[in-house]
Scaffold this motif. Structure first.
Motif, PDB file in Angstrom:
ATOM      1  N   ALA A   1      13.617   8.711  -3.289  1.00  0.00           N
ATOM      2  CA  ALA A   1      12.636   8.962  -4.344  1.00  0.00           C
ATOM      3  C   ALA A   1      13.029   8.264  -5.644  1.00  0.00           C
ATOM      4  CB  ALA A   1      12.486  10.467  -4.574  1.00  0.00           C
ATOM      5  N   LEU A   2      14.313   8.316  -5.979  1.00  0.00           N
ATOM      6  CA  LEU A   2      14.786   7.639  -7.190  1.00  0.00           C
ATOM      7  C   LEU A   2      14.591   6.128  -7.087  1.00  0.00           C
ATOM      8  CD1 LEU A   2      18.092   9.541  -8.077  1.00  0.00           C
ATOM      9  CD2 LEU A   2      15.944   9.552  -9.347  1.00  0.00           C
ATOM     10  N   ALA A   3      14.846   5.580  -5.875  1.00  0.00           N
ATOM     11  CA  ALA A   3      14.661   4.135  -5.684  1.00  0.00           C
ATOM     12  C   ALA A   3      13.208   3.733  -5.883  1.00  0.00           C
ATOM     13  CB  ALA A   3      15.135   3.732  -4.288  1.00  0.00           C
ATOM     14  N   LEU A   4      12.279   4.546  -5.355  1.00  0.00           N
ATOM     15  CA  LEU A   4      10.858   4.244  -5.522  1.00  0.00           C
ATOM     16  C   LEU A   4      10.430   4.356  -6.984  1.00  0.00           C
ATOM     17  CD1 LEU A   4       9.333   6.067  -2.413  1.00  0.00           C
ATOM     18  CD2 LEU A   4       9.669   3.621  -2.716  1.00  0.00           C
ATOM     19  N   ARG A   5      10.978   5.345  -7.679  1.00  0.00           N
ATOM     20  CA  ARG A   5      10.639   5.509  -9.095  1.00  0.00           C
ATOM     21  C   ARG A   5      11.237   4.394  -9.941  1.00  0.00           C
ATOM     22  NH1 ARG A   5       8.431  10.275 -10.564  1.00  0.00           N
ATOM     23  NH2 ARG A   5       8.484  12.006  -9.092  1.00  0.00           N
ATOM     24  N   TYR A   6      12.337   3.829  -9.476  1.00  0.00           N
ATOM     25  CA  TYR A   6      13.051   2.843 -10.286  1.00  0.00           C
ATOM     26  C   TYR A   6      12.383   1.470 -10.253  1.00  0.00           C
ATOM     27  CZ  TYR A   6      17.187   0.867 -12.532  1.00  0.00           C
ATOM     28  OH  TYR A   6      18.037   0.267 -13.411  1.00  0.00           O
ATOM     29  N   ILE A   7      11.561   1.213  -9.231  1.00  0.00           N
ATOM     30  CA  ILE A   7      10.909  -0.098  -9.108  1.00  0.00           C
ATOM     31  C   ILE A   7      10.049  -0.419 -10.334  1.00  0.00           C
ATOM     32  CG2 ILE A   7       9.228  -1.439  -7.781  1.00  0.00           C
ATOM     33  CD1 ILE A   7      10.316  -0.105  -5.266  1.00  0.00           C
ATOM     34  N   PRO A   8       9.110   0.454 -10.737  1.00  0.00           N
ATOM     35  CA  PRO A   8       8.329   0.128 -11.954  1.00  0.00           C
ATOM     36  C   PRO A   8       9.183   0.119 -13.214  1.00  0.00           C
ATOM     37  CG  PRO A   8       7.815   2.340 -11.161  1.00  0.00           C
ATOM     38  CD  PRO A   8       8.611   1.682 -10.093  1.00  0.00           C
TER      39      PRO A   8
ATOM     40  N   LYS B   1      19.621  15.060  -0.082  1.00  0.00           N
ATOM     41  CA  LYS B   1      20.317  14.074  -0.914  1.00  0.00           C
ATOM     42  C   LYS B   1      19.786  12.669  -0.630  1.00  0.00           C
ATOM     43  CE  LYS B   1      24.557  16.849  -0.907  1.00  0.00           C
ATOM     44  NZ  LYS B   1      25.990  16.880  -0.542  1.00  0.00           N
ATOM     45  N   ILE B   2      19.602  12.380   0.658  1.00  0.00           N
ATOM     46  CA  ILE B   2      19.047  11.068   1.042  1.00  0.00           C
ATOM     47  C   ILE B   2      17.602  10.950   0.556  1.00  0.00           C
ATOM     48  CG2 ILE B   2      18.429   9.581   2.982  1.00  0.00           C
ATOM     49  CD1 ILE B   2      20.765  10.762   4.519  1.00  0.00           C
TER      50      ILE B   2
ATOM     51  N   VAL C   1       0.840  -1.204   0.000  1.00  0.00           N
ATOM     52  CA  VAL C   1       0.000   0.000   0.000  1.00  0.00           C
ATOM     53  C   VAL C   1       0.875   1.255   0.000  1.00  0.00           C
ATOM     54  CG1 VAL C   1      -1.628   1.348   1.378  1.00  0.00           C
ATOM     55  CG2 VAL C   1      -1.993  -1.095   1.075  1.00  0.00           C
ATOM     56  N   PHE C   2       1.960   1.213   0.761  1.00  0.00           N
ATOM     57  CA  PHE C   2       2.873   2.362   0.795  1.00  0.00           C
ATOM     58  C   PHE C   2       3.459   2.636  -0.588  1.00  0.00           C
ATOM     59  CE2 PHE C   2       7.209   4.009   1.212  1.00  0.00           C
ATOM     60  CZ  PHE C   2       6.969   5.190   1.899  1.00  0.00           C
ATOM     61  N   LEU C   3       3.899   1.596  -1.268  1.00  0.00           N
ATOM     62  CA  LEU C   3       4.512   1.771  -2.588  1.00  0.00           C
ATOM     63  C   LEU C   3       3.514   2.290  -3.616  1.00  0.00           C
ATOM     64  CD1 LEU C   3       6.785  -1.402  -2.891  1.00  0.00           C
ATOM     65  CD2 LEU C   3       7.532   0.960  -2.668  1.00  0.00           C
ATOM     66  N   LEU C   4       2.282   1.787  -3.579  1.00  0.00           N
ATOM     67  CA  LEU C   4       1.313   2.127  -4.611  1.00  0.00           C
ATOM     68  C   LEU C   4       0.591   3.453  -4.363  1.00  0.00           C
ATOM     69  CD1 LEU C   4       1.853  -0.851  -5.408  1.00  0.00           C
ATOM     70  CD2 LEU C   4      -0.559  -1.018  -5.998  1.00  0.00           C
ATOM     71  N   THR C   5       0.679   3.995  -3.162  1.00  0.00           N
ATOM     72  CA  THR C   5      -0.062   5.220  -2.859  1.00  0.00           C
ATOM     73  C   THR C   5       0.843   6.395  -2.502  1.00  0.00           C
ATOM     74  OG1 THR C   5      -0.295   4.639  -0.500  1.00  0.00           O
ATOM     75  CG2 THR C   5      -2.021   3.887  -2.002  1.00  0.00           C
ATOM     76  N   THR C   6       2.158   6.239  -2.647  1.00  0.00           N
ATOM     77  CA  THR C   6       3.092   7.279  -2.225  1.00  0.00           C
ATOM     78  C   THR C   6       3.796   7.890  -3.422  1.00  0.00           C
ATOM     79  OG1 THR C   6       3.472   6.122  -0.130  1.00  0.00           O
ATOM     80  CG2 THR C   6       5.051   7.820  -0.750  1.00  0.00           C
ATOM     81  N   ASN C   7       3.610   9.180  -3.613  1.00  0.00           N
ATOM     82  CA  ASN C   7       4.311   9.914  -4.652  1.00  0.00           C
ATOM     83  C   ASN C   7       5.772  10.076  -4.244  1.00  0.00           C
ATOM     84  OD1 ASN C   7       5.438  12.019  -6.280  1.00  0.00           O
ATOM     85  ND2 ASN C   7       3.387  12.723  -6.757  1.00  0.00           N
ATOM     86  N   PRO C   8       6.722   9.535  -5.004  1.00  0.00           N
ATOM     87  CA  PRO C   8       8.143   9.608  -4.602  1.00  0.00           C
ATOM     88  C   PRO C   8       8.639  11.025  -4.373  1.00  0.00           C
ATOM     89  CG  PRO C   8       7.860   8.034  -6.390  1.00  0.00           C
ATOM     90  CD  PRO C   8       6.555   8.747  -6.235  1.00  0.00           C
TER      91      PRO C   8
END
Length: 277
Positions: free
Chosen positions: A162-169, A156-157, A134-141
């Motif tokens: 944010a990049l890691a979350l965007r990179y999953i799809p 920076k962190i 739910v966190f991954l699918l509802t959270t804007n990176p």
């Protein structure tokens, strides 16, 4: 690859989507810690039902999570089987009693205590995995990165997260593209093929996926360097989501759940709830 099948952020207007990303992360971490530290079946059952109930609340459809749920289910079952194989009497050791359900060969007997222990392990998956999905699918990176920076985390962190979350799809789409290319070359990876053929086909994807990922990382790092990323101590954010009263209430709820988990240590005399005494 169908958009609804990628495990990444899906925009929406639900209550869960409107929660501050940092508040969601705090809730996820605290509740996960609470569930991992206790084996109280009553507590784990309640949290599991609440976690699963977040799917309809956030309007997440089965098509969006079917692949990852099946993937996790296979490894979860494998983990439970391996736990039993390596220590079939661990439940007896924990609960101090022995009620045999099925006599086996050698040391492999099935007891109520072992089944109960494995059931608690399975409940832990139901507590944490739905929360993470739910966190991954509802959270804007981008909003998540700005929220982290707002509470004192280095931008920076936050940008790296944010990049890691965007990179999953992106990885999923790249995997699907390479899979289609391999099947065009004769590697059978569909459900029609044998299991060994499908495993070999997946193995053929790993190397090109790694190289394409490295190439993407180099491109992103070069672009960030050219834009002088990290030269300033602070930065502004295009997307920023302020904390609301409901966000603080959600974090307080997470602290309350942790408090209940810790209080169960005193009530049960340890981590384990023992119904056999």
């Amino acid at each position: 690859m169908k958009e609804q099948q990628t495990l990444g952020f899906h925009p929406g207007e639900t209550v869960i989507h409107r929660v501050n990303p940092t508040a969601k992360l705090v809730f996820l971490l605290l509740v996960s810690i609470a569930c991992m530290t206790t084996y109280d079946t009553r507590f784990l059952t309640v949290v599991s039902l609440l976690s699963i109930g977040l799917f309809p609340l956030s309007q997440i459809k089965w098509d969006q999570i079917s692949f990852v749920i099946k993937f996790i289910a296979v490894f979860s079952i494998l983990n439970l089987v391996m736990v039993y194989i390596f220590e079939p009497e661990y439940g007896v050791f924990i609960y101090g009693t022995r009620h045999v359900l099925l006599e086996g060969w050698g040391r492999f007997t099935l007891t109520q205590e072992q089944v109960f222990y494995l059931f608690n392990l399975a409940l832990k998956y139901f507590c944490t995995i739905p929360l993470a999905i739910v966190f991954l699918l509802t959270t804007n990176p981008s909003s998540f990165a700005s929220s982290l920076n707002k509470i004192g985390v280095s931008y920076k962190i936050g940008y790296a997260v944010a990049l890691a979350l965007r990179y999953i799809p992106d990885i999923q789409e790249e995997f699907f593209t390479i899979s289609q290319a391999q099947q065009a070359r004769g590697y059978e990876m569909s459900k029609k093929g044998k299991l060994i053929q499908r495993v070999k086909g997946v193995a053929q994807i790993i190397v090109p996926l790694i190289f394409s990922s490295l190439d993407r990382i180099e491109t992103i790092s070069t672009a960030m360097e050219l834009r002088r990323f990290g030269q300033k101590k602070t930065r502004t954010w295009y997307v920023e989501q302020p904390f609301k009263r409901s966000d603080f209430l959600l974090m307080l709820l997470a602290v309350f759940i942790v408090g209940i988990s810790l209080s169960l240590f005193k009530i049960n005399g340890g981590r384990f709830y023992n119904p056999f005494i």
